[in-house]
Design a protein around this motif. Structure first.
Motif, PDB file in Angstrom:
ATOM      1  N   LEU A  40       0.795  -1.220   0.008  1.00  0.00           N
ATOM      2  CA  LEU A  40      -0.047   0.086  -0.042  1.00  0.00           C
ATOM      3  C   LEU A  40       0.912   1.258   0.112  1.00  0.00           C
ATOM      4  O   LEU A  40       0.597   1.981  -0.686  1.00  0.00           O
ATOM      5  CB  LEU A  40      -0.795   0.240   1.199  1.00  0.00           C
ATOM      6  N   LEU A  41       2.058   1.321   0.845  1.00  0.00           N
ATOM      7  CA  LEU A  41       2.796   2.602   0.938  1.00  0.00           C
ATOM      8  C   LEU A  41       3.529   2.825  -0.147  1.00  0.00           C
ATOM      9  O   LEU A  41       3.508   3.851  -0.874  1.00  0.00           O
ATOM     10  CB  LEU A  41       3.475   2.438   2.204  1.00  0.00           C
ATOM     11  N   THR A  42       3.860   1.612  -0.923  1.00  0.00           N
ATOM     12  CA  THR A  42       4.534   1.817  -2.505  1.00  0.00           C
ATOM     13  C   THR A  42       3.668   2.525  -3.447  1.00  0.00           C
ATOM     14  O   THR A  42       3.878   3.454  -3.943  1.00  0.00           O
ATOM     15  CB  THR A  42       4.969   0.466  -2.872  1.00  0.00           C
ATOM     16  N   GLU A  43       2.440   1.874  -3.153  1.00  0.00           N
ATOM     17  CA  GLU A  43       1.318   2.530  -4.092  1.00  0.00           C
ATOM     18  C   GLU A  43       1.041   4.077  -4.006  1.00  0.00           C
ATOM     19  O   GLU A  43       0.882   4.696  -5.129  1.00  0.00           O
ATOM     20  CB  GLU A  43      -0.057   1.821  -4.048  1.00  0.00           C
ATOM     21  N   MET A  44       0.994   4.326  -2.598  1.00  0.00           N
ATOM     22  CA  MET A  44       0.741   5.711  -2.291  1.00  0.00           C
ATOM     23  C   MET A  44       2.089   6.677  -2.433  1.00  0.00           C
ATOM     24  O   MET A  44       1.913   7.589  -3.243  1.00  0.00           O
ATOM     25  CB  MET A  44       0.641   5.906  -0.851  1.00  0.00           C
ATOM     26  N   LYS A  45       3.155   6.183  -2.328  1.00  0.00           N
ATOM     27  CA  LYS A  45       4.291   6.881  -2.833  1.00  0.00           C
ATOM     28  C   LYS A  45       4.273   7.063  -4.154  1.00  0.00           C
ATOM     29  O   LYS A  45       4.938   8.129  -4.807  1.00  0.00           O
ATOM     30  CB  LYS A  45       5.481   6.196  -2.195  1.00  0.00           C
TER      31      LYS A  45
END
Ligand SMILES: Cc1cc2nc3c(=O)[nH]c(=O)nc-3n(C[C@H](O)[C@H](O)[C@H](O)COP(=O)(O)OP(=O)(O)OC[C@H]3O[C@@H](n4cnc5c(N)ncnc54)[C@H](O)[C@@H]3O)c2cc1C
Length: 344
Positions: A40-45
């Motif tokens: 999720l955090l990769t997608e958000m970044k």
């Protein structure tokens, strides 16, 4: 550009967490669940998703751990770390395909942070989907950009209108182990065969599973298999470390008196869902497996495959993996480690 600001919610109970989720499909990307945050955090970044609210489920009680019951089988909480799946003695003994699949995932650091629930629900790796500047079908665009573009890693089975492949190694193993998945929602919980959890792009091109926006995966159960059941996971990847499968095969097989009594064969890295091949299994059931039978099983497993212009190699590769996995199980009763099968 930096990550878009968001509100972080830290619920301490499942009920509280469910209360933060919005049932509306229209707003499904406004609120997102976060477990280990590795996807999720990769997608958000990378601005693939930009939720306003992130619901951190890491602190929910009762959703971690591996428990064995001789009547019901192995229960695994959705927040159990991938690293624990690869080292747990119960999983290694009773569900080796899952232990090997878990061991093959990413790096030690990612396996220590990533959870089983997050691994099953991770989004596709297709680079058109992962490129923030491109609007592919899965992000509301009109075409699958991989279909006529760079499609070396895309689907040869079950593709269309999108040609993503399912990225999760544990998913392939769990379908072969006939696992069940429990999902909690506002109106209680439901448990379904994990095979039915994953859905093809022709059902809803923007999704990879049947999870509703206000539901949380809480548990996975692997039923008890017969004492003579063996399982294994073979994975082919381009680099030795940290890569998703270009092709993979999970096989669970009950082998008694020189005959295959039961078997489940599932292909990974070649279709938008873990690809179960019952017609290939039928050729093996009740038989003493000869080389010719195993070859016929491998051929049947790839029935209906349609290659895009760069991924024809997956057909021969996957047949070889099916052959090797079945041969391995017939010849070797003890569960191998990933590094061992990978060297064969
Ligand atoms: C470099 C790299 C290499 C990798 N290689 C592999 C590989 O070889 N094989 C492989 O399988 N994976 C691989 N991965 C993926 C990695 O395993 C996943 O990103 C990780 O398992 C996600 O788990 P998480 O708990 O961090 O999920 P999160 O990032 O927290 O969540 C992932 C998604 O699942 C949803 N979600 C999480 N938990 C739940 C739940 N309980 N209920 C409902 N929805 C939920 C989230 O909303 C989000 O959309 C790799 C990742 C990286 C960065």
């Amino acid at each position: 550009m930096s990550m878009k600001a968001f509100e972080l919610r830290n619920p301490l109970t499942l009920k509280e967490a469910l209360g933060y989720l919005d049932p509306s499909d229209v707003h499904k990307d406004r609120i997102r669940i976060m477990a280990g945050g590795q996807d999720l955090l990769t997608e958000m970044k990378e601005h693939i998703v930009e939720p306003e609210i992130v619901v951190n489920i890491k602190n929910l009680p009762g959703m971690t751990g591996i428990h064995y019951d001789r009547n019901t089988g192995i229960k695994i909480g959705a927040l159990t770390k991938i690293a624990d799946l690869s080292t747990d003695k119960t999983i290694r003994q009773f569900a080796p395909a899952l232990a090997i699949a878990a061991e093959s995932i990413a790096s030690t650091q990612i396996r220590n942070m990533g959870t089983l629930g997050g691994n099953l629900c991770q989004r596709p790796r297709c680079w058109y989907y992962r490129n923030e500047h491109l609007i592919c079908l899965k992000k509301g665009g009109k075409n699958c950009l991989a279909a006529s573009g760079e499609n070396k890693y895309n689907a040869i089975l079950g593709g269309g209108p999108s040609f993503i492949v399912h990225p999760s190694d544990t998913a392939t193993a769990l379908v072969a182990l006939d696992a069940r998945i429990t999902i909690a929602g506002a109106n209680g919980t439901r448990t379904i065969p994990i095979k039915q959890f994953f859905s093809l792009p022709n059902v809803d091109v923007r999704r990879e599973n049947v999870l509703k926006p206000n539901e949380i995966v809480t548990e996975i159960t692997i039923p008890n298999a017969s004492r003579n059941t063996r399982s294994v996971y073979f994975k082919f990847r381009e680099q030795v470390s940290m890569d998703w499968a270009m092709s993979a095969v999970a096989v669970a097989l009950e082998y008694t008196g020189g005959k295959v009594v039961e078997c489940r064969i599932v292909l990974g890295g070649v279709a938008p869902i873990p690809w179960h091949v019952p017609d290939a299994e039928a050729l093996l059931k009740g038989k003493a497996p000869t080389l010719e039978t195993i070859q016929a099983v491998a051929e049947k497993a790839l029935d209906g495959s349609i290659s895009l212009n760069q991924n024809g190699y997956k057909v021969a590769l996957t047949k070889a993996l099916v052959r090797r996995a079945v041969q391995y199980l017939v010849a070797t009763p003890t569960p191998p480690a990933f590094r061992d099968v990978n060297r064969m």
